[in-house]
Enzyme design. Structure first.
Site, short mmCIF file in Angstrom:
data_model
loop_
_atom_site.label_atom_id
_atom_site.label_comp_id
_atom_site.label_asym_id
_atom_site.label_seq_id
_atom_site.Cartn_x
_atom_site.Cartn_y
_atom_site.Cartn_z
N THR A 173 0.83 -1.22 0.00
CA THR A 173 0.00 0.00 0.00
C THR A 173 0.86 1.26 0.00
O THR A 173 0.34 2.36 -0.04
CB THR A 173 -0.96 0.05 1.22
OG1 THR A 173 -0.17 -0.06 2.42
CG2 THR A 173 -1.98 -1.07 1.17
N SER B 286 1.59 -2.31 7.83
CA SER B 286 0.23 -2.90 7.81
C SER B 286 -0.65 -2.06 6.90
O SER B 286 -0.58 -0.82 6.96
CB SER B 286 -0.40 -2.88 9.21
OG SER B 286 -1.77 -3.28 9.12
N TYR C 132 -8.10 -6.54 10.76
CA TYR C 132 -7.19 -5.47 11.19
C TYR C 132 -7.17 -5.36 12.72
O TYR C 132 -6.12 -5.42 13.35
CB TYR C 132 -7.66 -4.17 10.56
CG TYR C 132 -6.82 -2.95 10.86
CD1 TYR C 132 -5.52 -2.82 10.35
CD2 TYR C 132 -7.33 -1.90 11.62
CE1 TYR C 132 -4.77 -1.67 10.60
CE2 TYR C 132 -6.59 -0.75 11.87
CZ TYR C 132 -5.30 -0.65 11.36
OH TYR C 132 -4.56 0.50 11.60
P1 NAD Z 1 0.08 2.94 4.75
O1 NAD Z 1 -0.70 1.85 4.10
O2 NAD Z 1 0.33 4.19 4.00
O3 NAD Z 1 1.51 2.38 5.24
C1 NAD Z 1 1.73 1.06 5.60
C2 NAD Z 1 3.01 0.60 4.91
O4 NAD Z 1 3.29 -0.76 5.29
C3 NAD Z 1 2.91 0.60 3.38
O5 NAD Z 1 4.01 1.27 2.82
C4 NAD Z 1 2.90 -0.87 3.01
O6 NAD Z 1 3.41 -1.11 1.73
C5 NAD Z 1 3.73 -1.47 4.14
N1 NAD Z 1 3.49 -2.90 4.36
C6 NAD Z 1 2.30 -3.54 4.53
N2 NAD Z 1 2.50 -4.87 4.67
C7 NAD Z 1 3.85 -5.07 4.61
C8 NAD Z 1 4.67 -6.24 4.67
N3 NAD Z 1 4.15 -7.46 4.85
N4 NAD Z 1 6.01 -6.08 4.58
C9 NAD Z 1 6.56 -4.84 4.40
N5 NAD Z 1 5.82 -3.72 4.32
C10 NAD Z 1 4.47 -3.82 4.43
O7 NAD Z 1 -0.65 3.25 6.13
P2 NAD Z 1 -0.38 4.40 7.21
O8 NAD Z 1 -1.60 5.19 7.32
O9 NAD Z 1 0.90 5.08 6.95
O10 NAD Z 1 -0.26 3.52 8.53
C11 NAD Z 1 1.01 3.17 9.06
C12 NAD Z 1 0.81 2.38 10.37
O11 NAD Z 1 0.13 3.18 11.32
C13 NAD Z 1 -0.02 1.10 10.17
O12 NAD Z 1 0.54 0.09 10.99
C14 NAD Z 1 -1.38 1.50 10.71
O13 NAD Z 1 -2.06 0.41 11.24
C15 NAD Z 1 -1.02 2.52 11.79
N6 NAD Z 1 -2.13 3.47 12.00
C16 NAD Z 1 -2.37 4.46 11.10
C17 NAD Z 1 -3.43 5.33 11.31
C18 NAD Z 1 -3.72 6.48 10.39
O14 NAD Z 1 -4.66 7.22 10.63
N7 NAD Z 1 -2.96 6.70 9.34
C19 NAD Z 1 -4.26 5.17 12.43
C20 NAD Z 1 -4.00 4.12 13.30
C21 NAD Z 1 -2.92 3.28 13.09
#
Ligand code: NAD
Ligand code: UDP
Length: 315
Positions: A42, A82, A152
């Site tokens: 993603t 994730s 999730y």
């Molecule tokens: P995002 O999807 O932009 O970033 C997640 C990154 O993880 C992506 O670059 C994806 O390619 C990478 N990834 C996924 N599975 C992988 C794997 N198996 N191996 C290697 N890389 C992998 O999402 P985000 O919004 O930047 O979220 C980042 C983190 O923060 C996540 O863990 C998410 O659960 C947590 N989070 C985000 C929010 C928010 O509002 N953005 C809220 C709560 C928690």
């Protein structure tokens, strides 16, 4: 306040929205080396374009459920890997469960070998559809373990349990941040989350698609504030979970109007069905973050939205 001067840091999920901002902040604070490990499921290389010529930075393409292909000693491992938006994890069911479980365990064993502090990106989703408001870290949550968000929510809950086991057994020094809805540049226009959805609609002059009656609430934190809180937590000695989010709470109807003002456009409100399991309310209690980390958000919604709209306008 301590900072990241001279530190060697690995960011799992570093090519994502939050991860790319984190990598930039770490280098700005003087980190000696920052490596993002990401399988780009993603995320995207272009999120890291500002670091393309930075010798202290590297992107390693790998799936952390399979391998983390790095050696040697590191100071910090941040695990942000994730899928994070409801439509991402509604298509990437198994990937989401595996990265939250196997991926988190791999990250922890890597941190153990590397002698690093491990910080887990958890989420307000571990509170589910909360019956306690605002949400304090002591609340155990109200999660449907078989609902559409379960892949999730339960993976993130399992991840916290895994982190706690490594921490309690003394194998790794751990930190857990519970991130509440965060927004800013580099969100994906079509990831289904309300911030890019409404901004895209406003910029195209389309109607705002409000799910349900629009009275459900969220509390939006600007990405710079969120990353500042995450780094403060990593540098602290606080091993229990800490909420990092902005307690300014809005209904989705109010949020649509805030986006209309920031973007200077948009049509009328049209209501669409509320997805199953959509939490009715969400607002972090940030007393721990304030008292233990000296952190609170600084960016007003109107300012953060203007910056985010500017990013989407120039895509
Ligand atoms: P995002 O999807 O932009 O970033 C997640 C990154 O993880 C992506 O670059 C994806 O390619 C990478 N990834 C996924 N599975 C992988 C794997 N198996 N191996 C290697 N890389 C992998 O999402 P985000 O919004 O930047 O979220 C980042 C983190 O923060 C996540 O863990 C998410 O659960 C947590 N989070 C985000 C929010 C928010 O509002 N953005 C809220 C709560 C928690
Ligand atoms: N939402 C909405 N219209 C959209 C997308 C989302 O009304 O086009 C609502 C959604 O139902 C939820 C809130 O906005 O109540 C936040 O959704 P998002 O997917 O951004 O985050 P989460 O539900 O995971 O907090």
């Amino acid at each position: 306040m301590d900072n990241m001067q001279g530190k060697r840091v690995v960011v799992l999920g570093g090519a994502g929205f939050l991860g790319s901002h984190l990598c930039e902040f770490l280098l700005r604070q003087g980190a000696e080396k920052v490596v993002a490990v990401d399988n780009l499921v993603t995320g995207a290389r272009r999120n890291l374009s500002s670091l393309a010529h930075e010798p202290k930075f590297e992107l390693v393409e790998a799936d952390i459920t399979v391998t983390i292909p790095l050696n040697g000693k590191w100071d910090f491992v941040f695990n942000l890997a994730s899928p994070a938006s409801p439509i991402d994890y509604a298509t990437l069911w198994f990937e989401t469960m595996r990265v939250g479980s196997v991926g988190t365990e791999n990250g922890l064993t890597f941190a153990e070998r590397a002698g690093a502090v491990f910080l887990q990106a958890s989420t307000s989703e571990i509170y589910g559809d909360p019956l306690v408001h605002p949400q304090q870290e002591s609340y155990f949550g109200n999660v449907d373990c078989a609902g559409p968000r379960a892949v999730y929510d339960e993976a993130k809950r399992y991840g916290e349990a895994m982190v706690a086991a490594f921490g309690r057994s003394g194998r790794v020094s751990t930190r857990v941040v519970r991130i509440f809805n965060t927004y800013g540049p580099r969100m994906r226009l079509n990831d289904g989350r309300v911030v890019p959805a409404f901004i895209g609609q406003a910029l195209r002059g389309e109607d705002f698609t409000v799910f349900g009656d629009g009275k459900q609430t969220r509390s939006f934190c600007y990405v710079d504030d969120e990353v500042d809180g995450i780094i403060r937590l990593a540098l602290s000695k606080v091993t229990h979970p800490v909420n990092i989010g902005n307690p300014a709470e809005l209904t989705m109807l109010q949020f649509a109007e805030a986006v209309r003002t920031a973007a200077g456009g948009g049509g009328k409100i049209v209501h669409k069905p509320l997805p199953q399991g959509d939490p009715k309310q969400r607002r972090p209690d940030i007393s721990h973050a304030k008292n233990l980390l000296g952190w609170e958000p600084k960016t007003p919604l109107a300012v953060g939205l203007l910056r985010t709209v500017a990013y989407f306008r120039h895509l």
